[in-house]
Motif scaffolding. Structure first.
Motif, PDB file in Angstrom:
ATOM      1  N   GLU A   2       0.615  -1.158  -0.175  1.00 43.03           N
ATOM      2  CA  GLU A   2       0.057   0.088   0.109  1.00 43.03           C
ATOM      3  C   GLU A   2       0.972   1.260   0.031  1.00 43.03           C
ATOM      4  N   LYS A   3       2.013   1.254   0.578  1.00 38.84           N
ATOM      5  CA  LYS A   3       2.976   2.337   0.646  1.00 38.84           C
ATOM      6  C   LYS A   3       3.268   2.974  -0.680  1.00 38.84           C
ATOM      7  N   TYR A   4       3.112   2.246  -1.836  1.00 43.55           N
ATOM      8  CA  TYR A   4       3.399   2.602  -3.078  1.00 43.55           C
ATOM      9  C   TYR A   4       2.099   3.292  -3.675  1.00 43.55           C
ATOM     10  N   LYS A   5       0.963   3.002  -3.216  1.00 45.94           N
ATOM     11  CA  LYS A   5      -0.106   3.524  -3.992  1.00 45.94           C
ATOM     12  C   LYS A   5      -0.599   4.868  -3.280  1.00 45.94           C
ATOM     13  N   GLU A   6       0.163   6.029  -3.672  1.00 47.08           N
ATOM     14  CA  GLU A   6      -0.121   7.234  -3.666  1.00 47.08           C
ATOM     15  C   GLU A   6      -1.240   7.716  -4.092  1.00 47.08           C
ATOM     16  N   GLY A   7      -1.546   7.494  -5.117  1.00 42.79           N
ATOM     17  CA  GLY A   7      -2.685   8.463  -5.971  1.00 42.79           C
ATOM     18  C   GLY A   7      -2.234   9.293  -6.821  1.00 42.79           C
ATOM     19  N   HIS A   8      -3.218   9.774  -7.857  1.00 44.40           N
ATOM     20  CA  HIS A   8      -2.747  10.686  -8.995  1.00 44.40           C
ATOM     21  C   HIS A   8      -2.378  11.994  -8.365  1.00 44.40           C
ATOM     22  N   GLU A   9      -2.973  12.674  -7.394  1.00 45.45           N
ATOM     23  CA  GLU A   9      -2.592  14.095  -6.740  1.00 45.45           C
ATOM     24  C   GLU A   9      -1.267  14.010  -6.165  1.00 45.45           C
ATOM     25  N   ALA A  10      -0.902  13.037  -5.490  1.00 44.36           N
ATOM     26  CA  ALA A  10       0.527  12.983  -5.173  1.00 44.36           C
ATOM     27  C   ALA A  10       1.746  12.777  -6.038  1.00 44.36           C
ATOM     28  N   HIS A  11       1.385  12.417  -7.123  1.00 46.05           N
ATOM     29  CA  HIS A  11       2.278  12.540  -8.433  1.00 46.05           C
ATOM     30  C   HIS A  11       2.805  13.656  -8.647  1.00 46.05           C
ATOM     31  N   PHE A  12       1.879  14.806  -8.589  1.00 47.59           N
ATOM     32  CA  PHE A  12       2.422  16.158  -8.887  1.00 47.59           C
ATOM     33  C   PHE A  12       3.586  16.639  -8.273  1.00 47.59           C
ATOM     34  N   GLY A  13       3.573  16.163  -6.940  1.00 51.76           N
ATOM     35  CA  GLY A  13       4.744  16.651  -6.104  1.00 51.76           C
ATOM     36  C   GLY A  13       6.055  15.887  -6.477  1.00 51.76           C
ATOM     37  N   ARG A  14       5.762  14.569  -6.993  1.00 48.48           N
ATOM     38  CA  ARG A  14       6.626  13.704  -7.295  1.00 48.48           C
ATOM     39  C   ARG A  14       7.506  14.563  -8.798  1.00 48.48           C
ATOM     40  N   VAL A  15       6.768  14.669  -9.392  1.00 55.67           N
ATOM     41  CA  VAL A  15       7.319  15.593 -10.671  1.00 55.67           C
ATOM     42  C   VAL A  15       7.966  16.800 -10.286  1.00 55.67           C
ATOM     43  N   ALA A  16       7.432  17.503  -9.538  1.00 54.62           N
ATOM     44  CA  ALA A  16       7.899  18.766  -9.226  1.00 54.62           C
ATOM     45  C   ALA A  16       9.192  18.477  -8.529  1.00 54.62           C
ATOM     46  N   GLN A  17       9.219  17.749  -7.593  1.00 55.26           N
ATOM     47  CA  GLN A  17      10.480  17.340  -6.923  1.00 55.26           C
ATOM     48  C   GLN A  17      11.758  16.957  -8.050  1.00 55.26           C
ATOM     49  N   LYS A  18      11.254  16.097  -8.742  1.00 57.52           N
ATOM     50  CA  LYS A  18      12.235  15.601  -9.765  1.00 57.52           C
ATOM     51  C   LYS A  18      12.812  16.814 -10.744  1.00 57.52           C
ATOM     52  N   TYR A  19      11.881  17.692 -11.247  1.00 56.16           N
ATOM     53  CA  TYR A  19      12.406  18.765 -11.540  1.00 56.16           C
ATOM     54  C   TYR A  19      13.239  19.747 -11.234  1.00 56.16           C
ATOM     55  N   LEU A  20      12.847  19.783  -9.719  1.00 59.89           N
ATOM     56  CA  LEU A  20      13.859  20.436  -8.668  1.00 59.89           C
ATOM     57  C   LEU A  20      15.091  19.967  -8.647  1.00 59.89           C
ATOM     58  N   ASP A  21      15.520  18.396  -8.650  1.00 58.49           N
ATOM     59  CA  ASP A  21      16.606  18.073  -8.898  1.00 58.49           C
ATOM     60  C   ASP A  21      17.420  18.156 -10.126  1.00 58.49           C
ATOM     61  N   TYR A  22      16.783  18.322 -11.218  1.00 63.27           N
ATOM     62  CA  TYR A  22      17.329  18.507 -12.397  1.00 63.27           C
ATOM     63  C   TYR A  22      17.690  20.179 -12.348  1.00 63.27           C
ATOM     64  N   LEU A  23      16.882  21.207 -11.649  1.00 62.87           N
ATOM     65  CA  LEU A  23      17.550  22.529 -11.595  1.00 62.87           C
ATOM     66  C   LEU A  23      18.974  22.505 -10.872  1.00 62.87           C
ATOM     67  N   LYS A  24      18.831  21.779  -9.812  1.00 60.79           N
ATOM     68  CA  LYS A  24      20.174  21.882  -9.089  1.00 60.79           C
ATOM     69  C   LYS A  24      21.287  21.144  -9.821  1.00 60.79           C
ATOM     70  N   ALA A  25      21.047  20.014 -10.526  1.00 61.48           N
ATOM     71  CA  ALA A  25      21.960  19.480 -11.525  1.00 61.48           C
ATOM     72  C   ALA A  25      22.290  20.368 -12.662  1.00 61.48           C
ATOM     73  N   GLY A  26      21.511  21.313 -13.057  1.00 62.23           N
ATOM     74  CA  GLY A  26      21.581  22.462 -14.072  1.00 62.23           C
ATOM     75  C   GLY A  26      21.344  21.904 -15.430  1.00 62.23           C
ATOM     76  N   SER A  27      20.684  20.698 -15.625  1.00 64.52           N
ATOM     77  CA  SER A  27      20.421  20.076 -16.742  1.00 64.52           C
ATOM     78  C   SER A  27      19.268  18.965 -16.668  1.00 64.52           C
ATOM     79  N   LEU A  28      18.739  18.759 -17.765  1.00 63.73           N
ATOM     80  CA  LEU A  28      17.781  17.629 -17.968  1.00 63.73           C
ATOM     81  C   LEU A  28      18.489  16.276 -18.463  1.00 63.73           C
ATOM     82  N   PRO A  29      18.083  15.223 -18.277  1.00 65.71           N
ATOM     83  CA  PRO A  29      18.662  14.010 -19.079  1.00 65.71           C
ATOM     84  C   PRO A  29      18.777  14.324 -20.545  1.00 65.71           C
ATOM     85  N   ALA A  30      19.858  13.924 -21.190  1.00 69.54           N
ATOM     86  CA  ALA A  30      20.017  14.211 -22.627  1.00 69.54           C
ATOM     87  C   ALA A  30      18.960  13.773 -23.502  1.00 69.54           C
TER      88      ALA A  30
END
Length: 467
Positions: A412-440
């Motif tokens: 059940e811990k993996y079943k977050e639901g659609h709304e929680a996924h927006f935060g996941r995407v945002a956090q991934k994007y923030l990681d890319y910002l820190k790295a200075g680039s997106l994957p090629a």
């Protein structure tokens, strides 16, 4: 009496100094400062549903005054005032018809009003917003779709080129990559002992099929969603074939060719495409928009004075690097009791098929199955062999034997639901910002994705005209 103005000036100077010190401190700490531009879709608020690490609590909002803006602010206030895990966003709002120019001008004069622009709203305007915002030097996190018509595809391509030139990141919100059954479907497809290799398929029997069913009347964050009237106008929201199918085309690319670059000019070939309407009564329209009449811009789509015909449904058949794929989206008005948006997906391998079902037998919860294809041998032993590799990335995942094959049992811990996924995407994007680039591979694959959807719409219109 003469001292008072002096004291006021001193206090004012102290306040300015404190503000400048605060801004310098935030920049020194590398804090991201969000801007929300013209929020017309509830996805803009979902980015802020939970606290984001490294993001300033002050969010600048630039938008025209009206119900779309108020609905957005109400949702943010709801997150701030909920009893459990409240957020602490401070929305600083500029209301005015010149909101876009104001945002750009304030960055040019001060540079202090945010560095990441979140866009989720009118898709007919979004490509222009993206282009101008990127050219002004902002990073952009945009809800899908970034473009809804073939005539603006080149403009989006140019925006990506400007982003590279200006050293900023342009990224779209692909939440479905974070749905656990999809993640596991992808993971098992990379285990050759179980899956074999991906079939090539045919137009009649594609190697990959993804079908998505959505509903206009739905519950979001505990209340019935009020949709803007323009959501039903395909010139503003986009037809279904260029809207929700964006997710499905993205998943085909992401699962079939993980982290591989796709060249839209060489790797994509459209076979066929079609589009059809969902019919909505005026009473149904009222229930989701709180508006008593169809606005003038929708009257072009109204028949018999009371039935709105929305081109919200579409299907694309195409080849990607020689693999036949089919994606389709259907919009109903309201889901059956206890149900919601649903997803069906199959990846056909030479040894096994990986199938996500989400119907009544699954209690409308996405469930992943592994089913042997005729001629497969020792699949059960192979599953036992690869399961520890899967569990390294997804601890706790198991499989159980059923009549048709194996069901993947997901904690059940993996079943977050659609709304929680927006935060996941945002956090991934923030990681890319820190790295200075997106994957090629990300930028060329975003371009390929929007080429597929916009060209499919053109093809569907041509095929419809021939009928």
């Amino acid at each position: 009496m003469k001292l008072l103005p002096t004291v006021g000036i001193i206090c004012m100077a102290a306040m300015i100094t404190a503000c400048q010190s605060s801004e310098k401190s935030e920049k020194a700490n590398g804090q991201i400062q969000l801007i929300t531009l013209d929020p017309g879709h509830f996805h803009a608020a979902l980015v802020q549903k939970n606290r984001l690490e490294g993001v300033d609590s002050v969010v600048h909002v630039y938008a025209p005054d009206g119900p779309d803006l108020q609905l957005h602010l109400d949702k943010i206030n709801g997150y701030n005032t909920r009893p459990e895990n409240p957020t602490h966003w401070k929305e600083e709002v500029y209301k005015g018809a010149d909101f876009l120019d104001k945002m750009i001008a304030e960055r040019a004069t001060s540079g202090k009003k945010g560095n990441v622009v979140v866009m989720a709203g009118n898709n007919g305007l979004k490509t222009d917003y993206i282009k101008k915002t990127i050219e002004a030097g902002f990073n952009v996190l945009a809800d899908k779709p970034m473009v809804i018509e073939a005539s603006k595809f080149e403009e989006l391509k140019n925006a990506f080129a400007s982003a590279e030139k200006n050293k900023v990141l342009l990224y779209d919100i692909m939440t479905e990559r974070y749905e656990i059954t999809t993640m596991l479907q992808r993971a098992f497809s990379q285990q050759a002992e179980v899956f074999g290799t991906l079939e090539k398929g045919t137009p009649e029997n594609p190697a990959v099929t993804k079908e998505s069913v959505h509903h206009f009347y739905k519950n979001v964050s505990g209340s019935i969603l009020t949709r803007p009237a323009w959501f039903m106008d395909v010139t503003q929201q986009g037809e279904g074939i260029v809207d929700v199918t964006t997710h499905l085309v993205d998943l085909v690319q992401w699962e079939c060719f993980p982290e591989q670059t796709i060249d839209y000019q060489k790797d994509i070939s459209l076979t066929s495409a079609r589009r059809w309407t969902t019919d909505m009564r005026l009473s149904q329209f009222k229930a989701i928009t709180k508006q008593d009449v169809f606005p003038d811009y929708l009257k072009k789509d109204v028949v018999s004075d009371s039935i709105l015909k929305v081109y919200s449904n579409g299907e694309i058949n195409y080849q990607l690097k020689g693999v036949h794929a089919k994606v389709s989206v259907t919009w109903a008005y309201k889901a059956p009791e206890g149900a919601g948006d649903t997803h069906y997906s199959i990846m056909r391998g030479t040894k096994a098929n990986l199938i996500i079902r989400q119907g009544a037998p699954q209690q409308y919860k996405p469930t992943l199955y592994i089913e042997a294809v005729p001629g497969s041998k020792d699949l059960e032993a192979s599953i036992k062999t690869v399961l520890p590799k899967i569990q390294q990335e997804f601890p706790g995942v198991e499989v159980k034997k059923i009549g048709t094959g194996w069901e993947v049992v997901i904690p059940e811990k993996y079943k977050e639901g659609h709304e929680a996924h927006f935060g996941r995407v945002a956090q991934k994007y923030l990681d890319y910002l820190k790295a200075g680039s997106l994957p090629a591979w990300e930028v060329p694959n975003m371009i390929a994705k929007y080429y597929t959807t916009t060209q499919a719409l053109e093809l569907a219109k041509k095929q419809r005209a021939k009928e």
